[in-house]
Design a protein around this motif. Structure first.
Motif, mmCIF file in Angstrom:
data_model
loop_
_atom_site.group_PDB
_atom_site.id
_atom_site.type_symbol
_atom_site.label_atom_id
_atom_site.label_comp_id
_atom_site.label_asym_id
_atom_site.label_seq_id
_atom_site.Cartn_x
_atom_site.Cartn_y
_atom_site.Cartn_z
ATOM 1 N N ALA A 271 24.738 26.959 39.324
ATOM 2 C CA ALA A 271 26.142 27.382 38.882
ATOM 3 C C ALA A 271 26.950 27.417 40.058
ATOM 4 C CB ALA A 271 26.032 28.881 38.694
ATOM 5 N N PRO A 272 28.279 27.187 39.723
ATOM 6 C CA PRO A 272 29.478 27.356 40.812
ATOM 7 C C PRO A 272 29.383 28.523 41.544
ATOM 8 C CG PRO A 272 30.317 27.161 38.677
ATOM 9 C CD PRO A 272 28.852 27.174 38.376
ATOM 10 N N LEU A 273 29.896 29.003 42.919
ATOM 11 C CA LEU A 273 30.232 29.909 43.231
ATOM 12 C C LEU A 273 31.429 30.807 42.688
ATOM 13 C CD1 LEU A 273 29.300 32.192 45.375
ATOM 14 C CD2 LEU A 273 30.612 30.930 47.146
ATOM 15 N N TYR A 274 31.190 31.841 42.185
ATOM 16 C CA TYR A 274 32.327 32.501 41.382
ATOM 17 C C TYR A 274 33.126 33.216 42.496
ATOM 18 C CZ TYR A 274 30.470 30.958 37.067
ATOM 19 O OH TYR A 274 30.187 30.228 35.871
ATOM 20 N N ILE A 275 34.528 33.443 42.233
ATOM 21 C CA ILE A 275 35.396 34.247 43.089
ATOM 22 C C ILE A 275 36.176 34.796 42.069
ATOM 23 C CG2 ILE A 275 37.221 34.188 44.863
ATOM 24 C CD1 ILE A 275 36.296 31.554 45.865
ATOM 25 N N HIS A 276 35.726 36.109 41.844
ATOM 26 C CA HIS A 276 36.419 36.937 40.870
ATOM 27 C C HIS A 276 37.834 37.977 41.554
ATOM 28 C CE1 HIS A 276 32.815 36.327 38.459
ATOM 29 N NE2 HIS A 276 33.562 36.421 37.676
ATOM 30 N N THR A 277 38.926 37.478 41.565
ATOM 31 C CA THR A 277 40.003 38.181 42.078
ATOM 32 C C THR A 277 40.446 39.431 41.390
ATOM 33 O OG1 THR A 277 41.424 36.858 40.789
ATOM 34 C CG2 THR A 277 40.976 36.003 42.999
ATOM 35 N N SER A 278 41.191 40.103 42.297
ATOM 36 C CA SER A 278 41.649 41.530 41.777
ATOM 37 C C SER A 278 43.008 41.349 41.088
ATOM 38 C CB SER A 278 41.638 42.386 43.115
ATOM 39 O OG SER A 278 42.586 42.052 43.692
ATOM 40 N N THR A 279 43.283 42.161 40.366
ATOM 41 C CA THR A 279 44.524 42.050 39.591
ATOM 42 C C THR A 279 45.785 42.210 40.816
ATOM 43 O OG1 THR A 279 44.655 44.386 39.275
ATOM 44 C CG2 THR A 279 43.443 43.267 37.654
ATOM 45 N N LEU A 280 46.957 41.820 40.324
ATOM 46 C CA LEU A 280 48.195 41.873 40.891
ATOM 47 C C LEU A 280 48.658 43.161 40.380
ATOM 48 C CD1 LEU A 280 49.470 38.311 41.500
ATOM 49 C CD2 LEU A 280 48.132 39.772 43.086
ATOM 50 N N ASP A 281 49.094 44.115 41.129
ATOM 51 C CA ASP A 281 49.670 45.370 40.680
ATOM 52 C C ASP A 281 51.126 45.719 40.977
ATOM 53 O OD1 ASP A 281 47.025 45.556 39.585
ATOM 54 O OD2 ASP A 281 46.529 47.167 40.895
#
Length: 524
Positions: A271-281
């Motif tokens: 699997a690729p390495l996942y980067i889950h970004t936070s929301t822009l608030d």
């Protein structure tokens, strides 16, 4: 190991025999010939609406990771949700990418880059799963699934097709043939062996190792209505055969991580390495509380807003870069990084919690950026914006390029004291509008000292150098027993309609003798 379907039955289920074997696909899309450490990333929007600032934020991370590692950044259009597709959405994405300078490299060998054009590839992979008992045809209708969800809800079970609720997961070949002979078209579902009472460990570049309950849902892989894949299956196949190393996506996809990890392991793929970004608030103006940026409430959520308003695209990227790399601003202030493009980001340093998108802070980045531009570059950006987005008055302002250049050159000759009042290309033209007679608005509220204005006219010579000009102002002020600044303010308001402007002498030089005299005479 569970028995799969015969090749002949697979061809009937899919409508055609698969075009490729897995070995043929591995040969068709070989590992990329890249330097060690090079990352392969992709921006993969769905053409179901406008491009929002969160998309741009993710695309910037994708682009930067590839750029700093001498890797490859791709644009992949995930257009399998045909019901929600919006006409022109792909062109909007491509135009925005070009205008923000995020150049993608779609090498023909790893294409096509529209998922709707990769049907043969998906069917070939799902044929392998069907043959090996890891997927099955499902003939449940939408009405039957609605009934299952209703019964699950009433009984307090999690909704979905899994376990005893997955009616068709163990159909015999004869039963499958009977459904097909009846004209029914199946979807293809994953045959999940996950147990939610056990946990699966998944890797996220930002959060590290995270554990989730194993996925036990028989997720749809191929839809029955059009034979196209769901997001889950398409991304599995595409990221493997496009040789993606890192996937940047919003944290709303975290719940899907166990499913995706399960499918990669099931295929025996890395699997690729996942980067889950936070929301822009942003901070809500009404409540004062932090909330996620909204399509409905926040015009700045739409990337087109920044283009139409004339925000410098590089400044927007610099600001977004500072959000994702908290040390960047300090490095830039210390002269350790000239721009975001020569500042290395680290995935594990990307914010995990909602980051504030502050328009006032963006204004600061825009002012700082525009202040660094040579005058000719500033003029070009303003002209380009006005030609594409400006109104008729804006187009008149840029008609005489030499005059516009003179206007925008004021207070830009001293790098230590350069003006920083320009924010957007639209605001720049508004800020200097008083230089054009058809936009000049005389200030009729100001209480002018008309005696000193008359005296100034009697001594005015456009050819005076700055020292001579100021000496005359000083002499007139002394004569009328007022301060030199008071006389200068009378002139400033008479000539510009404003109390706050750049250097008054320079303004007069650009306006020219006739304009200076005409505007003062209008006051008199």
């Amino acid at each position: 190991m569970r028995n799969g379907l015969s090749k002949d039955l697979i061809a009937r289920v899919l409508g055609n025999a698969p075009k490729y074997t897995l070995d043929e696909l591995e040969s068709k899309f070989p590992p990329r010939d890249l330097p060690d450490g090079a990352l392969v990333t992709r921006f993969a929007p769905s053409p179901t609406g406008y491009m929002h600032v969160g998309n741009l934020y993710g695309a910037l991370i994708d682009y930067k990771l590839a750029q700093q590692s001498n890797g490859v950044f791709m644009l992949r259009i995930e257009d399998t949700d045909t019901k929600r597709e919006v006409d022109g959405a792909v062109e909007v994405v491509k135009s925005a990418m070009k205008k923000f300078g995020l150049q993608y490299r779609n090498e023909e060998q790893y294409g096509p880059y529209y998922q709707s054009q990769r049907k043969d590839i998906y069917h070939s992979v799902v044929a392998y799963l069907l043959e090996n008992g890891m997927a099955y045809p499902c003939f449940l209708t939408s009405e039957e699934m609605d009934g299952i969800r209703a019964r699950q809800t009433a009984s307090g079970f999690a909704t979905g097709i899994y376990g005893e609720w997955a009616r068709d997961r163990d159909l015999t070949e004869e039963e499958i043939i009977a459904h097909l002979n009846n004209g029914e078209i199946p979807s293809i579902r994953l045959y999940s062996t996950g147990n939610p009472e056990q946990r699966i460990f998944c890797k996220d570049a930002v959060r590290g190792s995270i554990s989730f309950p194993e996925n036990n849902e028989d997720t749809v892989l191929i839809k029955s209505n059009d034979g196209l894949p769901t997001y889950h299956f398409a991304h599995l196949v595409d990221d493997h055969f496009m040789r993606t190393t890192h996937v940047v996506r919003g944290e709303e996809w975290l719940p899907s991580l166990p499913l995706h990890t399960q499918m990669f392991r099931m295929m025996g793929w890395t699997a690729p390495l996942y980067i889950h970004t936070s929301t822009l608030d942003k901070i809500d103006a009404e409540t004062g509380k932090q909330r996620k940026m909204s399509k409905r409430k926040d015009p700045e959520n739409n990337v087109a807003f920044f283009l139409a308003d004339g925000w410098p695209t590089e400044a927007v990227l610099e600001y977004l870069g500072n959000i994702l790399a908290s040390g960047y601003e300090e490095a830039k202030m210390k002269g350790l990084a000239k721009s975001f493009w020569n500042y290395e980001i680290r995935p594990k340093k990307i914010p995990m919690s909602g980051s504030i998108f502050d328009m006032k802070k963006l204004e600061w980045w825009a002012k700082e950026y525009i202040a660094t531009l040579p005058v000719n570059t500033l003029v070009k950006f303003v002209i380009d914006w006005a030609n594409e987005y400006g109104n008729e008055n804006n187009k008149k302002q840029i008609a005489n390029v030499d005059y516009l250049t003179s206007v925008l050159s004021i207070e830009r000759d001293n790098p230590k004291r350069i003006r920083k009042d320009f924010i957007t290309w639209q605001q720049t033209l508004n800020e200097v509008s008083y230089f054009w007679d058809f936009l000049f608005i005389p200030n009729k509220e100001y209480e002018y000292n008309k005696d000193v204005l008359k005296e100034f006219i009697s001594t005015f010579d456009i050819n005076d150098d700055k020292d001579s000009w100021w000496n005359k102002i000083t002499e007139i002020a002394n004569k009328f027993a007022i301060k030199s600044g008071e006389l200068a303010m009378n002139l400033r308001v008479a000539l510009t309609g404003r109390t706050n402007t750049p250097d008054l002498y320079s303004i007069m030089q650009v306006l020219g003798s006739d304009n200076v005299l005409n505007r003062i005479n209008q006051i008199l």
